[in-house]
Design a protein around this motif. Structure first.
Motif, PDB file in Angstrom:
ATOM      1  N   GLN A  66       0.863  -1.233  -0.065  1.00 55.17           N
ATOM      2  CA  GLN A  66      -0.023  -0.141  -0.121  1.00 55.17           C
ATOM      3  C   GLN A  66       0.699   1.241  -0.078  1.00 55.17           C
ATOM      4  N   ALA A  67       0.684   2.227  -0.944  1.00 58.90           N
ATOM      5  CA  ALA A  67       1.348   3.563  -0.953  1.00 58.90           C
ATOM      6  C   ALA A  67       0.422   4.534  -1.395  1.00 58.90           C
ATOM      7  N   GLU A  68       0.358   5.725  -0.523  1.00 56.32           N
ATOM      8  CA  GLU A  68      -0.232   6.733  -1.219  1.00 56.32           C
ATOM      9  C   GLU A  68       0.286   7.598  -2.292  1.00 56.32           C
ATOM     10  N   ARG A  69      -0.609   8.225  -3.087  1.00 56.27           N
ATOM     11  CA  ARG A  69      -0.166   9.266  -4.093  1.00 56.27           C
ATOM     12  C   ARG A  69       1.006   8.272  -4.991  1.00 56.27           C
ATOM     13  N   MET A  70       0.690   7.023  -5.139  1.00 57.05           N
ATOM     14  CA  MET A  70       1.771   6.501  -6.091  1.00 57.05           C
ATOM     15  C   MET A  70       1.465   6.943  -7.644  1.00 57.05           C
ATOM     16  N   PRO A  71       2.570   7.091  -8.314  1.00 61.24           N
ATOM     17  CA  PRO A  71       2.508   7.595  -9.749  1.00 61.24           C
ATOM     18  C   PRO A  71       2.034   6.451 -10.478  1.00 61.24           C
ATOM     19  N   LYS A  72       1.298   6.863 -11.458  1.00 59.72           N
ATOM     20  CA  LYS A  72       0.552   5.791 -12.473  1.00 59.72           C
ATOM     21  C   LYS A  72       1.478   4.902 -13.111  1.00 59.72           C
ATOM     22  N   GLU A  73       2.731   5.562 -13.314  1.00 58.20           N
ATOM     23  CA  GLU A  73       3.853   4.630 -13.959  1.00 58.20           C
ATOM     24  C   GLU A  73       4.471   3.585 -13.089  1.00 58.20           C
ATOM     25  N   VAL A  74       4.119   3.677 -11.748  1.00 59.74           N
ATOM     26  CA  VAL A  74       4.994   2.732 -10.668  1.00 59.74           C
ATOM     27  C   VAL A  74       3.729   1.987 -10.392  1.00 59.74           C
ATOM     28  N   GLN A  75       2.259   2.117 -10.686  1.00 58.84           N
ATOM     29  CA  GLN A  75       1.468   1.163 -10.252  1.00 58.84           C
ATOM     30  C   GLN A  75       1.626  -0.108 -10.963  1.00 58.84           C
ATOM     31  N   PRO A  76       1.945  -0.505 -11.942  1.00 56.86           N
ATOM     32  CA  PRO A  76       2.291  -2.003 -12.791  1.00 56.86           C
ATOM     33  C   PRO A  76       3.485  -2.381 -11.690  1.00 56.86           C
ATOM     34  N   LEU A  77       4.216  -1.826 -11.217  1.00 56.50           N
ATOM     35  CA  LEU A  77       5.297  -2.352 -10.573  1.00 56.50           C
ATOM     36  C   LEU A  77       4.701  -2.847  -9.251  1.00 56.50           C
ATOM     37  N   MET A  78       3.887  -2.295  -8.736  1.00 59.26           N
ATOM     38  CA  MET A  78       3.232  -2.631  -7.480  1.00 59.26           C
ATOM     39  C   MET A  78       2.166  -3.464  -7.613  1.00 59.26           C
ATOM     40  N   VAL A  79       1.529  -3.736  -8.840  1.00 64.78           N
ATOM     41  CA  VAL A  79       0.854  -5.002  -9.017  1.00 64.78           C
ATOM     42  C   VAL A  79       1.506  -6.167  -9.227  1.00 64.78           C
ATOM     43  N   ALA A  80       2.556  -5.992 -10.096  1.00 70.85           N
ATOM     44  CA  ALA A  80       3.688  -7.057 -10.301  1.00 70.85           C
ATOM     45  C   ALA A  80       4.359  -7.823  -8.776  1.00 70.85           C
ATOM     46  N   LEU A  81       4.504  -6.817  -8.117  1.00 74.34           N
ATOM     47  CA  LEU A  81       5.301  -7.256  -6.928  1.00 74.34           C
ATOM     48  C   LEU A  81       4.146  -8.033  -6.059  1.00 74.34           C
TER      49      LEU A  81
END
Length: 446
Positions: free
Chosen positions: A206-221
């Motif tokens: 979970q991270a607030e104000r996560m940039p859209k470009e980094v969201q795929p990395l979070m989903v993959a992680l």
């Protein structure tokens, strides 16, 4: 450079990029301003020269106009006497008129027509001249302007336009760095979460104000953590199941081994203990094989080996392999293939699925019974003539290590569990039902 932090690299990149852009824009602006001013001043010189052509010079002889410095000395501000200078010459080079300032030092050229560059007679500064001849060919008009004046005007214009940007650049850079620092804070929060994360923690990041470009990395992680958790749970379950289920067979083997040692003189007891030991080894071997098979079926990488599989041929080969066991048990196997479907799947696992279904039907069907295997375009069913099961027992079929109560046949309770996992891996629907007249019907649909 690679070892630097992202923030430092972005900061250096912004400084270099802004500096390069500013220098490029300044050089381009300088060049365009210089060309524009040259065109403007050339036009000004040409207009003054044409105006002079309209005058009558026949009555003039070495006339000098009053100097502009004396005329304008009471006006506010400094006046530049190098803006323009002019003179009029006869065809033989005699000066008949000048502006009273630098015009009297303008050199005479008999042949030039139009623009060219040169120097005054009293210094070596570069000037730009325009020469025109009167319509009667009697007089030559020259209008000149010092090149240094044009350079200074270009410099003043550039200074007025570039210096404010030069002052604003540091503030822009600070704002950009502050913006980058602010936008990188979610990544620092994400890194902190990862650093404090337990090895078996599968909760999503979970991270607030996560940039859209980094969201795929979070989903993959998050997907990776989920798969790792599933794998660890599977390994723990396998270890627990193996330790639990192998305890009884190994204890039985140890008992039989002790019986053999004690029955040194009793041949009958020794033979019976050896047979029991052999049977126990077979059960333990089968249990280990099924545990390993179940672990392999549950592995995610089994899908990578999928390819088209002809089910009819798989059924024929598996039935042929099970015929010795069926003959030994007095069970007749019959195949009813009304279709020959081709599905995407793992050939070895599909063969194992059919083998476990047949083995289960043969083991729990009385001697003299029949086992019918029916293959259709979108389904496969295996029917036996066993005693059947209650509705509650049907609901529990396929659970790991669960066997219906009252069973006399030995088993581990993993056969149908393996079938369920293989079916789930291939996207098949597995169902158990009571066969009319008694017996169990196992159906697979795809």
């Amino acid at each position: 450079m690679r070892s630097m932090s992202l923030f430092l690299r972005l900061g250096i990149g912004f400084v270099l990029l802004l500096g390069l852009c500013w220098v490029s824009a300044s050089l381009s602006a300088w060049h365009q301003t210089r060309e524009t001013l040259d065109e403007l001043f050339d036009t000004q010189q040409m207009l003054l020269a044409k105006r002079l052509l309209t005058l009558d010079f026949s009555s003039l002889d070495n006339t000098t106009l009053p100097g502009t410095k004396e005329m304008l000395r009471h006006h506010r501000g400094d006046q530049d006497d190098d803006a323009l200078a002019f003179a009029v010459f006869t065809r033989d080079g005699r000066q008949v008129l000048n502006d009273g300032d630098n015009g009297r030092y303008l050199p005479f050229e008999a042949e030039y027509q139009g623009f060219h560059e040169g120097e005054l007679t009293n210094d070596d500064d570069r000037w730009r001249f325009v020469w025109l001849t009167t319509p009667d060919k009697q007089f030559r008009v020259v209008v000149g302007q010092e090149k240094e004046y044009r350079d200074e005007m270009t410099q003043d214009v550039m200074q007025a336009s570039v210096v404010p940007w030069l002052i604003a650049l540091p503030f822009m850079l600070l704002l950009l760095i502050a913006l980058v620092w602010s936008e990188l804070r979610p990544l620092k929060s994400l890194a902190k979460q990862l650093a404090q994360r337990a090895p078996d923690d599968d909760t999503p990041l979970q991270a607030e104000r996560m940039p859209k470009e980094v969201q795929p990395l979070m989903v993959a992680l998050n997907g990776l953590f989920s798969r790792i958790s599933t794998m660890m749970q599977r390994e723990r379950r396998f270890t627990s199941d193996a330790a639990h289920e192998l305890r009884s067979p190994l204890a039985a083997l140890q008992v039989q081994s002790e019986v053999i040692q004690l029955a040194a003189d009793d041949e009958a007891m020794r033979s019976h203990a050896l047979r029991q030991l052999d049977a126990g080894i077979g059960r333990a071997t089968r249990l280990v094989d099924q545990l390993l098979t179940l672990s392999r079926v549950e592995a995610d990488d089994a899908r990578s080996a999928f390819k088209p599989v002809a089910l009819k041929q798989t059924l024929q080969e598996t039935l042929a392999a099970q015929l010795p066991l069926a003959d030994k048990s007095g069970v007749t196997l019959r195949l009813h293939a009304d279709a020959d479907p081709l599905i995407q799947g793992h050939p070895l696992l599909l063969s194992l699925l059919v083998r476990n279904l047949l083995d289960n039907a043969i083991r729990y069907t009385p001697a003299g019974s029949e086992v019918d295997v029916r293959l259709e375009a979108s389904s496969l069913s295996v029917e036996d003539n066993g005693d059947g099961l209650s509705h509650a027992d049907l609901q529990r079929l396929g659970e790991r290590f669960w066997r219906p109560p009252g069973q006399e046949k030995s088993g581990s309770g993993l056969g149908l569990s393996i079938v369920r996992n293989i079916a789930q891996l291939h996207g098949m629907q597995l169902s158990f039902s009571q066969r009319p007249g008694g017996g169990l019907c196992v159906t697979l649909r795809w």
